[in-house]
Design an enzyme around this catalytic site. Structure first.
Site, PDB file in Angstrom:
ATOM      1  N   TYR A 159       0.838  -1.209   0.000  1.00 36.17           N
ATOM      2  CA  TYR A 159       0.000   0.000   0.000  1.00 36.17           C
ATOM      3  C   TYR A 159       0.873   1.261   0.000  1.00 36.17           C
ATOM      4  CZ  TYR A 159      -3.883   3.018   1.563  1.00 36.17           C
ATOM      5  OH  TYR A 159      -4.835   3.994   1.675  1.00 36.17           O
ATOM      6  N   LYS A 163       1.024   4.060  -2.928  1.00 37.24           N
ATOM      7  CA  LYS A 163       0.638   5.451  -2.654  1.00 37.24           C
ATOM      8  C   LYS A 163       1.817   6.403  -2.865  1.00 37.24           C
ATOM      9  CE  LYS A 163      -3.729   4.849  -1.561  1.00 37.24           C
ATOM     10  NZ  LYS A 163      -4.784   5.356  -2.440  1.00 37.24           N
TER      11      LYS A 163
HETATM   12  P1  NDP Z   1     -13.556   2.038   0.835  1.00 38.98           P
HETATM   13  O1  NDP Z   1     -12.993   0.677   1.060  1.00 38.98           O
HETATM   14  O2  NDP Z   1     -14.610   2.559   1.733  1.00 38.98           O
HETATM   15  O3  NDP Z   1     -14.064   2.164  -0.686  1.00 38.98           O
HETATM   16  C1  NDP Z   1     -13.226   1.753  -1.733  1.00 38.98           C
HETATM   17  C2  NDP Z   1     -13.840   2.185  -3.037  1.00 38.98           C
HETATM   18  O4  NDP Z   1     -12.944   1.815  -4.111  1.00 38.98           O
HETATM   19  C3  NDP Z   1     -15.164   1.493  -3.327  1.00 38.98           C
HETATM   20  O5  NDP Z   1     -15.997   2.444  -3.968  1.00 38.98           O
HETATM   21  C4  NDP Z   1     -14.776   0.382  -4.284  1.00 38.98           C
HETATM   22  O6  NDP Z   1     -15.831  -0.014  -5.163  1.00 38.98           O
HETATM   23  C5  NDP Z   1     -13.679   1.060  -5.068  1.00 38.98           C
HETATM   24  N1  NDP Z   1     -12.770   0.123  -5.744  1.00 38.98           N
HETATM   25  C6  NDP Z   1     -11.950  -0.794  -5.174  1.00 38.98           C
HETATM   26  N2  NDP Z   1     -11.277  -1.468  -6.127  1.00 38.98           N
HETATM   27  C7  NDP Z   1     -11.681  -0.958  -7.327  1.00 38.98           C
HETATM   28  C8  NDP Z   1     -11.364  -1.237  -8.673  1.00 38.98           C
HETATM   29  N3  NDP Z   1     -10.467  -2.184  -9.010  1.00 38.98           N
HETATM   30  N4  NDP Z   1     -11.972  -0.514  -9.651  1.00 38.98           N
HETATM   31  C9  NDP Z   1     -12.881   0.443  -9.337  1.00 38.98           C
HETATM   32  N5  NDP Z   1     -13.232   0.739  -8.072  1.00 38.98           N
HETATM   33  C10 NDP Z   1     -12.643   0.058  -7.081  1.00 38.98           C
HETATM   34  O7  NDP Z   1     -12.270   2.992   0.844  1.00 38.98           O
HETATM   35  P2  NDP Z   1     -12.063   4.473   1.411  1.00 38.98           P
HETATM   36  O8  NDP Z   1     -13.219   5.325   1.079  1.00 38.98           O
HETATM   37  O9  NDP Z   1     -11.612   4.375   2.811  1.00 38.98           O
HETATM   38  O10 NDP Z   1     -10.780   4.908   0.574  1.00 38.98           O
HETATM   39  C11 NDP Z   1     -10.860   5.675  -0.629  1.00 38.98           C
HETATM   40  C12 NDP Z   1      -9.458   6.068  -1.039  1.00 38.98           C
HETATM   41  O11 NDP Z   1      -8.832   6.803   0.014  1.00 38.98           O
HETATM   42  C13 NDP Z   1      -8.550   4.866  -1.314  1.00 38.98           C
HETATM   43  O12 NDP Z   1      -7.696   5.161  -2.381  1.00 38.98           O
HETATM   44  C14 NDP Z   1      -7.755   4.744  -0.029  1.00 38.98           C
HETATM   45  O13 NDP Z   1      -6.520   4.117  -0.229  1.00 38.98           O
HETATM   46  C15 NDP Z   1      -7.592   6.205   0.351  1.00 38.98           C
HETATM   47  N6  NDP Z   1      -7.299   6.410   1.753  1.00 38.98           N
HETATM   48  C16 NDP Z   1      -8.180   6.010   2.730  1.00 38.98           C
HETATM   49  C17 NDP Z   1      -7.879   6.209   4.059  1.00 38.98           C
HETATM   50  C18 NDP Z   1      -8.781   5.808   5.163  1.00 38.98           C
HETATM   51  O14 NDP Z   1      -8.364   5.936   6.334  1.00 38.98           O
HETATM   52  N7  NDP Z   1      -9.995   5.332   4.917  1.00 38.98           N
HETATM   53  C19 NDP Z   1      -6.595   6.838   4.450  1.00 38.98           C
HETATM   54  C20 NDP Z   1      -5.762   7.226   3.357  1.00 38.98           C
HETATM   55  C21 NDP Z   1      -6.115   7.015   2.059  1.00 38.98           C
HETATM   56  P3  NDP Z   1     -16.950  -1.130  -4.720  1.00 38.98           P
HETATM   57  O15 NDP Z   1     -17.925  -0.389  -3.821  1.00 38.98           O
HETATM   58  O16 NDP Z   1     -17.557  -1.559  -6.008  1.00 38.98           O
HETATM   59  O17 NDP Z   1     -16.209  -2.211  -4.000  1.00 38.98           O
END
Ligand code: NDP
Length: 252
Positions: A159, A163
């Site tokens: 990860y 990132k």
């Molecule tokens: P969630 O796990 O809540 O949601 C992930 C989202 O990504 C979902 O909408 C999922 O779609 C989608 N997704 C996953 N794989 C794919 C793919 N191959 N193609 C298209 N869509 C995909 O994650 P968060 O909201 O927590 O995180 C969002 C972003 O923020 C990420 O990049 C994460 O790394 C980053 N982030 C999050 C942090 C946190 O603390 N939560 C901290 C730092 C960064 P589906 O609903 O269809 O599964």
């Protein structure tokens, strides 16, 4: 009088817009007037729920299923989006996954899955979106990286590498596209309360909270607000930059 944060007429693609941070970004950009394209990969129920929330709030949304890691799917999805809506003004690379584990135990599949979705997925979408943006001589690209991409974290080498790679991808793309009216920036969240962090044990959450000067996890709307700023006209002279939204956990 200058009207701030007006995205009327703009088409915004938000990858992973179905849940968590992506959903909040969709709602925020739609509230500013953009037509939001909500992407998802597996949870059509969640994507439809985001679309319904946007519509209830008076906005406009369209849902598109594609896997950001699949180059052919991304290319055809963006072609379809341009055919359906005429343009792509804003791309938010938000889709992301974790497959945590210590380096010595990490399976190749866990490395590949995270690099493919979090880094190659962003490359795929940036490449596909940059064509219509270059033609328009306007575009706003924002990628959601992470505090972990800057500070590192034991148990998250895949990860963290993905990132951190997104930081280099953002800066280099910013230099390539600046003369075309396209800005390319990033938002680096700290720990945000979403499905991704729900799995953490209370012990791990306590350790994390002890490292955050504000002593609280962030909210999805904290990230959406930073994204909305970066895609607005107020940020038109900002490119290749990162906004850290982390309660003071890391000061880059
Ligand atoms: P969630 O796990 O809540 O949601 C992930 C989202 O990504 C979902 O909408 C999922 O779609 C989608 N997704 C996953 N794989 C794919 C793919 N191959 N193609 C298209 N869509 C995909 O994650 P968060 O909201 O927590 O995180 C969002 C972003 O923020 C990420 O990049 C994460 O790394 C980053 N982030 C999050 C942090 C946190 O603390 N939560 C901290 C730092 C960064 P589906 O609903 O269809 O599964």
């Amino acid at each position: 009088m200058v009207k701030c944060m007006d995205l009327t007429g703009k088409v915004a693609v938000v990858t992973g817009g179905s849940r968590g941070i992506g959903r909040s970004i969709c709602l925020r950009l739609a509230a500013a007037g953009a037509l939001v394209v909500i992407n998802y990969v597996s949870r059509s129920d969640a994507a439809d729920e985001t679309a319904a929330l946007v519509t209830e709030a008076g906005g406009t949304a369209a849902v598109y299923k594609f896997d950001v890691a699949d180059t052919a799917e991304v290319q055809s999805a963006f072609k379809q989006i341009v055919a359906d809506h005429g343009r792509v003004d804003i791309l938010v690379n938000n889709a992301g996954i974790t497959r945590d584990g210590l380096l010595v135990m990490m399976k190749e599949a866990a490395w590949d899955a995270v690099l493919d979705t979090n880094l190659k997925g962003s490359f795929n979408c940036i490449k596909a979106a940059s064509r219509p943006m270059m033609k328009q001589r306007f575009g706003r690209i924002v990628s959601i990286t992470s505090v972990i991409g800057f500070a590192g974290n034991a148990g998250q080498v895949n990860y963290s590498a993905a990132k951190a790679g997104l930081v280099g991808l953002t800066r280099s793309t910013a230099k390539e596209l600046a003369s075309r009216g396209i800005t390319v920036n990033g938002v680096a969240p700290g720990y945000i309360d979403t499905d991704m962090t729900k799995e953490l044990s209370d012990d791990v959450k306590d350790i994390i909270l002890s490292e955050i000067p504000m002593k609280a996890m962030g909210n999805v709307d904290d990230i959406a607000a930073a994204v909305a700023f970066l895609v607005s006209d107020d940020a038109s002279y900002i490119t290749g930059q990162f906004i850290h939204v982390n309660g003071g956990m890391y000061m880059g």
